[in-house]
Design a protein around this motif. Structure first.
Motif, PDB file in Angstrom:
ATOM      1  N   GLU A   1       0.827  -1.205   0.000  1.00 52.86           N
ATOM      2  CA  GLU A   1       0.000   0.000   0.000  1.00 52.86           C
ATOM      3  C   GLU A   1       0.865   1.261   0.000  1.00 52.86           C
ATOM      4  O   GLU A   1       0.555   2.232  -0.688  1.00 52.86           O
ATOM      5  N   ILE A   2       1.914   1.232   0.808  1.00 53.77           N
ATOM      6  CA  ILE A   2       2.833   2.377   0.841  1.00 53.77           C
ATOM      7  C   ILE A   2       3.431   2.590  -0.541  1.00 53.77           C
ATOM      8  O   ILE A   2       3.472   3.710  -1.054  1.00 53.77           O
ATOM      9  N   ALA A   3       3.898   1.510  -1.149  1.00 52.55           N
ATOM     10  CA  ALA A   3       4.519   1.588  -2.476  1.00 52.55           C
ATOM     11  C   ALA A   3       3.541   2.166  -3.503  1.00 52.55           C
ATOM     12  O   ALA A   3       3.915   3.038  -4.300  1.00 52.55           O
ATOM     13  N   GLU A   4       2.305   1.706  -3.463  1.00 57.31           N
ATOM     14  CA  GLU A   4       1.305   2.188  -4.416  1.00 57.31           C
ATOM     15  C   GLU A   4       0.985   3.665  -4.184  1.00 57.31           C
ATOM     16  O   GLU A   4       0.945   4.451  -5.124  1.00 57.31           O
ATOM     17  N   ARG A   5       0.749   4.033  -2.934  1.00 57.05           N
ATOM     18  CA  ARG A   5       0.382   5.422  -2.622  1.00 57.05           C
ATOM     19  C   ARG A   5       1.501   6.405  -2.952  1.00 57.05           C
ATOM     20  O   ARG A   5       1.245   7.540  -3.346  1.00 57.05           O
ATOM     21  N   GLN A   6       2.735   5.961  -2.779  1.00 64.90           N
ATOM     22  CA  GLN A   6       3.876   6.855  -2.984  1.00 64.90           C
ATOM     23  C   GLN A   6       4.587   6.632  -4.321  1.00 64.90           C
ATOM     24  O   GLN A   6       5.601   7.247  -4.594  1.00 64.90           O
ATOM     25  N   ASN A   7       4.033   5.728  -5.132  1.00 61.87           N
ATOM     26  CA  ASN A   7       4.599   5.430  -6.442  1.00 61.87           C
ATOM     27  C   ASN A   7       6.081   5.041  -6.342  1.00 61.87           C
ATOM     28  O   ASN A   7       6.942   5.584  -7.035  1.00 61.87           O
ATOM     29  N   LEU A   8       6.346   4.100  -5.437  1.00 56.53           N
ATOM     30  CA  LEU A   8       7.704   3.592  -5.216  1.00 56.53           C
ATOM     31  C   LEU A   8       7.731   2.113  -5.563  1.00 56.53           C
ATOM     32  O   LEU A   8       6.738   1.413  -5.401  1.00 56.53           O
TER      33      LEU A   8
END
Length: 146
Positions: A30-37
């Motif tokens: 979720e973090i990766a998706e939200r922050q485009n990482l």
């Protein structure tokens, strides 16, 4: 002076973790998706934040992440220190640097003062303050976050 990418992305990841109110935490995906990482790059960031004692898994290896203490008690300097050994804007301020001129160098005194100002600023800002600012900016832009 330039902050490295891990520090910058680590700060963004910490805002996402701080925003999560669910007791199950937030998953790395979720973090990766939200922050485009990329999830792979985020692995390194998450690892450093865990080693620094800023975050932990809720229920073991395959669970979400939560903060280890309230966001109001985590400074931006704490987050920076998860990735860098401290703030040092020029080489001659490091403990290992030796210079024949250091006892009589006005330039070094100037750089020390600037370095101290940066450290003090990072100490004065908390993750909670950044989270509050993030939420406010999203409201202004009409952005909804799950």
């Amino acid at each position: 002076m330039k902050f490295n990418t891990k520090t910058r992305y680590g700060l963004r990841a910490m805002i996402e973790i701080a925003r999560e109110t669910d007791h199950n935490g937030i998953y790395q995906k979720e973090i990766a998706e939200r922050q485009n990482l990329s999830n792979k790059y985020l692995d390194h960031i998450i690892y450093a934040l865990k080693v620094a004692g800023l975050i932990t898994n809720v229920k073991g290896k395959k669970s979400g992440y939560i903060l280890t203490k309230p966001a109001s008690e985590i400074t931006i300097l704490d987050i920076n220190n998860a990735f860098e050994p401290g703030i040092c804007i020029i080489d001659c301020l490091t403990m290992t640097y030796k210079c024949d001129r250091e006892a009589s160098c006005a330039a070094k005194v100037f750089w020390e003062g600037l370095n101290d100002m940066i450290v003090d600023y990072l100490k004065s800002k908390t993750l909670q303050q950044l989270l509050d600012q993030q939420v406010e900016l999203e409201k202004k832009e009409g952005i909804e976050v799950n």
